[in-house]
Design a protein around this motif. Structure first.
Motif, PDB file in Angstrom:
ATOM      1  N   ILE A  14      24.784  22.813  -8.783  1.00 19.49           N
ATOM      2  CA  ILE A  14      25.629  22.033  -9.695  1.00 19.49           C
ATOM      3  C   ILE A  14      24.959  21.896 -11.048  1.00 19.49           C
ATOM      4  CG2 ILE A  14      24.758  19.785  -8.955  1.00 19.49           C
ATOM      5  CD1 ILE A  14      28.433  20.606  -9.728  1.00 19.49           C
ATOM      6  N   ASN A  15      23.638  21.874 -11.087  1.00 18.31           N
ATOM      7  CA  ASN A  15      22.937  21.815 -12.362  1.00 18.31           C
ATOM      8  C   ASN A  15      23.123  23.112 -13.137  1.00 18.31           C
ATOM      9  OD1 ASN A  15      22.021  19.234 -11.946  1.00 18.31           O
ATOM     10  ND2 ASN A  15      20.017  19.884 -11.161  1.00 18.31           N
ATOM     11  N   TRP A  16      23.072  24.244 -12.435  1.00 14.31           N
ATOM     12  CA  TRP A  16      23.306  25.526 -13.110  1.00 14.31           C
ATOM     13  C   TRP A  16      24.715  25.589 -13.670  1.00 14.31           C
ATOM     14  CZ3 TRP A  16      19.403  28.269 -14.490  1.00 14.31           C
ATOM     15  CH2 TRP A  16      18.244  28.309 -13.722  1.00 14.31           C
ATOM     16  N   LEU A  17      25.683  25.080 -12.914  1.00 13.60           N
ATOM     17  CA  LEU A  17      27.062  25.077 -13.377  1.00 13.60           C
ATOM     18  C   LEU A  17      27.232  24.174 -14.596  1.00 13.60           C
ATOM     19  CD1 LEU A  17      29.953  26.046 -12.834  1.00 13.60           C
ATOM     20  CD2 LEU A  17      30.255  23.984 -11.446  1.00 13.60           C
ATOM     21  N   SER A  18      26.634  23.000 -14.558  1.00 15.41           N
ATOM     22  CA  SER A  18      26.764  22.098 -15.706  1.00 15.41           C
ATOM     23  C   SER A  18      26.056  22.672 -16.934  1.00 15.41           C
ATOM     24  CB  SER A  18      26.219  20.714 -15.374  1.00 15.41           C
ATOM     25  OG  SER A  18      24.833  20.797 -15.108  1.00 15.41           O
TER      26      SER A  18
ATOM     27  N   ALA B  14      19.489  22.446  -8.149  1.00 19.61           N
ATOM     28  CA  ALA B  14      20.729  22.501  -7.390  1.00 19.61           C
ATOM     29  C   ALA B  14      21.743  23.362  -8.147  1.00 19.61           C
ATOM     30  CB  ALA B  14      21.270  21.096  -7.180  1.00 19.61           C
TER      31      ALA B  14
END
Length: 53
Positions: A7-11, A5
């Motif tokens: 959001i995982n790349w962002l985190s 997802a």
């Protein structure tokens, strides 16, 4: 991995960026320059810096 997802790349980006920033700050502030006395400063400033081409 396309199934991750966004959001995982962002985190992950935030975690690695903060790690890099922390590493650089720790390396910057762990450096302690040698204290030079006035004699050395005067000796360096009195040297002739003429280039001989």
């Amino acid at each position: 991995m396309p199934q991750m997802a966004p959001i995982n790349w962002l985190s992950l980006f935030i975690v690695f960026s903060m790690t890099l920033l922390l590493f650089n700050v720790m390396n910057y502030y762990s450096y302690t320059p040698k204290s030079t006395n006035i004699k050395e400063i005067n000796k360096i400033s009195s040297l002739s810096l003429n280039w001989k081409w």
